[in-house]
Motif scaffolding. Structure first.
Motif, PDB file in Angstrom:
ATOM      1  N   CYS A 102       0.855  -1.189   0.000  1.00 42.57           N
ATOM      2  CA  CYS A 102       0.000   0.000   0.000  1.00 42.57           C
ATOM      3  C   CYS A 102       0.893   1.242   0.000  1.00 42.57           C
ATOM      4  O   CYS A 102       1.909   1.292   0.685  1.00 42.57           O
ATOM      5  CB  CYS A 102      -0.893  -0.029   1.234  1.00 42.57           C
ATOM      6  SG  CYS A 102      -1.891   1.448   1.472  1.00 42.57           S
ATOM      7  N   ASP A 103       0.520   2.259  -0.764  1.00 43.26           N
ATOM      8  CA  ASP A 103       1.308   3.489  -0.833  1.00 43.26           C
ATOM      9  C   ASP A 103       1.302   4.266   0.483  1.00 43.26           C
ATOM     10  O   ASP A 103       2.157   5.121   0.699  1.00 43.26           O
ATOM     11  CB  ASP A 103       0.780   4.394  -1.948  1.00 43.26           C
ATOM     12  CG  ASP A 103       1.086   3.853  -3.332  1.00 43.26           C
ATOM     13  OD1 ASP A 103       1.895   2.911  -3.433  1.00 43.26           O
ATOM     14  OD2 ASP A 103       0.514   4.371  -4.310  1.00 43.26           O
ATOM     15  N   VAL A 104       0.359   3.970   1.373  1.00 43.00           N
ATOM     16  CA  VAL A 104       0.248   4.707   2.623  1.00 43.00           C
ATOM     17  C   VAL A 104       0.889   3.951   3.782  1.00 43.00           C
ATOM     18  O   VAL A 104       1.739   4.474   4.486  1.00 43.00           O
ATOM     19  CB  VAL A 104      -1.236   5.009   2.942  1.00 43.00           C
ATOM     20  CG1 VAL A 104      -1.372   5.750   4.250  1.00 43.00           C
ATOM     21  CG2 VAL A 104      -1.880   5.777   1.811  1.00 43.00           C
ATOM     22  N   ARG A 119       2.061   0.444   3.632  1.00 40.84           N
ATOM     23  CA  ARG A 119       2.920  -0.672   3.207  1.00 40.84           C
ATOM     24  C   ARG A 119       2.292  -2.046   3.424  1.00 40.84           C
ATOM     25  O   ARG A 119       2.960  -3.054   3.334  1.00 40.84           O
ATOM     26  CB  ARG A 119       4.291  -0.619   3.876  1.00 40.84           C
ATOM     27  CG  ARG A 119       5.002   0.727   3.814  1.00 40.84           C
ATOM     28  CD  ARG A 119       5.124   1.320   2.466  1.00 40.84           C
ATOM     29  NE  ARG A 119       6.102   0.616   1.654  1.00 40.84           N
ATOM     30  CZ  ARG A 119       6.272   0.806   0.369  1.00 40.84           C
ATOM     31  NH1 ARG A 119       5.542   1.693  -0.260  1.00 40.84           N
ATOM     32  NH2 ARG A 119       7.157   0.133  -0.303  1.00 40.84           N
ATOM     33  N   VAL A 125      -3.531  -2.425  -7.105  1.00 41.63           N
ATOM     34  CA  VAL A 125      -3.461  -1.228  -7.941  1.00 41.63           C
ATOM     35  C   VAL A 125      -4.845  -0.961  -8.516  1.00 41.63           C
ATOM     36  O   VAL A 125      -5.537  -1.878  -8.945  1.00 41.63           O
ATOM     37  CB  VAL A 125      -2.441  -1.414  -9.081  1.00 41.63           C
ATOM     38  CG1 VAL A 125      -2.486  -0.240 -10.042  1.00 41.63           C
ATOM     39  CG2 VAL A 125      -1.054  -1.592  -8.523  1.00 41.63           C
ATOM     40  N   GLN A 181      -8.278  10.322  -7.036  1.00 43.67           N
ATOM     41  CA  GLN A 181      -6.820  10.345  -7.091  1.00 43.67           C
ATOM     42  C   GLN A 181      -6.375  10.689  -8.509  1.00 43.67           C
ATOM     43  O   GLN A 181      -6.991  10.232  -9.472  1.00 43.67           O
ATOM     44  CB  GLN A 181      -6.234   8.990  -6.681  1.00 43.67           C
ATOM     45  CG  GLN A 181      -6.558   8.593  -5.265  1.00 43.67           C
ATOM     46  CD  GLN A 181      -5.918   9.522  -4.254  1.00 43.67           C
ATOM     47  OE1 GLN A 181      -4.799   9.956  -4.431  1.00 43.67           O
ATOM     48  NE2 GLN A 181      -6.638   9.825  -3.200  1.00 43.67           N
ATOM     49  N   VAL A 220      -3.237   4.118  -7.965  1.00 40.40           N
ATOM     50  CA  VAL A 220      -2.489   3.938  -6.734  1.00 40.40           C
ATOM     51  C   VAL A 220      -2.658   2.511  -6.232  1.00 40.40           C
ATOM     52  O   VAL A 220      -3.619   1.843  -6.559  1.00 40.40           O
ATOM     53  CB  VAL A 220      -2.957   4.927  -5.634  1.00 40.40           C
ATOM     54  CG1 VAL A 220      -2.587   6.337  -5.973  1.00 40.40           C
ATOM     55  CG2 VAL A 220      -4.439   4.809  -5.394  1.00 40.40           C
ATOM     56  N   CYS A 221      -1.706   2.082  -5.444  1.00 35.38           N
ATOM     57  CA  CYS A 221      -1.780   0.773  -4.803  1.00 35.38           C
ATOM     58  C   CYS A 221      -2.202   1.016  -3.365  1.00 35.38           C
ATOM     59  O   CYS A 221      -1.470   1.643  -2.597  1.00 35.38           O
ATOM     60  CB  CYS A 221      -0.429   0.063  -4.871  1.00 35.38           C
ATOM     61  SG  CYS A 221      -0.488  -1.629  -4.265  1.00 35.38           S
ATOM     62  N   LEU A 222      -3.405   0.567  -3.004  1.00 33.70           N
ATOM     63  CA  LEU A 222      -3.942   0.801  -1.670  1.00 33.70           C
ATOM     64  C   LEU A 222      -4.438  -0.500  -1.058  1.00 33.70           C
ATOM     65  O   LEU A 222      -4.939  -1.378  -1.763  1.00 33.70           O
ATOM     66  CB  LEU A 222      -5.108   1.788  -1.721  1.00 33.70           C
ATOM     67  CG  LEU A 222      -4.796   3.206  -2.172  1.00 33.70           C
ATOM     68  CD1 LEU A 222      -6.063   4.005  -2.329  1.00 33.70           C
ATOM     69  CD2 LEU A 222      -3.865   3.880  -1.192  1.00 33.70           C
ATOM     70  N   HIS A 254      -7.362   1.668   3.361  1.00 35.10           N
ATOM     71  CA  HIS A 254      -7.144   2.991   2.774  1.00 35.10           C
ATOM     72  C   HIS A 254      -8.023   3.210   1.546  1.00 35.10           C
ATOM     73  O   HIS A 254      -8.407   4.340   1.256  1.00 35.10           O
ATOM     74  CB  HIS A 254      -5.662   3.197   2.471  1.00 35.10           C
ATOM     75  CG  HIS A 254      -4.868   3.400   3.714  1.00 35.10           C
ATOM     76  ND1 HIS A 254      -4.005   2.467   4.200  1.00 35.10           N
ATOM     77  CD2 HIS A 254      -4.847   4.436   4.602  1.00 35.10           C
ATOM     78  CE1 HIS A 254      -3.476   2.910   5.327  1.00 35.10           C
ATOM     79  NE2 HIS A 254      -3.972   4.102   5.588  1.00 35.10           N
TER      80      HIS A 254
END
Length: 89
Positions: free
Chosen positions: A27-29, A31, A36, A42, A46-48, A52
């Protein structure tokens, strides 16, 4: 968001002998394992993680830092328009 995304399904189909993927990456926030995806709030994909993704998808207004540009533009317009309008009276 789903528990398995299209990217993971495609990778699992193309690599049947490898161990199946459960996530696209961290996750970009936070980990944690995530997927994706393109989200309407956005600017890029993004990968969340699930948590998130749900936070970003929650209904309501979300203030982002780039919204300050709109405040700056409005202040500039008011600062230039007030003297012009005052000159008319």
């Amino acid at each position: 968001m789903q528990t398995e995304c299209e990217y993971c399904r495609q990778w699992n189909r193309e690599h049947p002998l490898a161990s199946p993927r459960a996530s696209c990456g961290p996750c970009d926030v936070c980990r944690a394992p995530g997927h994706v995806g393109a989200h309407p709030r956005q600017p890029t994909s993004v990968c969340l993680c699930e948590r998130h993704w749900a936070e970003v998808s929650a209904p309501g207004y979300r203030f982002e830092l780039y919204h300050l540009i709109y405040v700056a533009i409005a202040a500039i317009l008011v600062a230039t328009a007030c003297p012009m309008v005052a000159g008319l009276f």
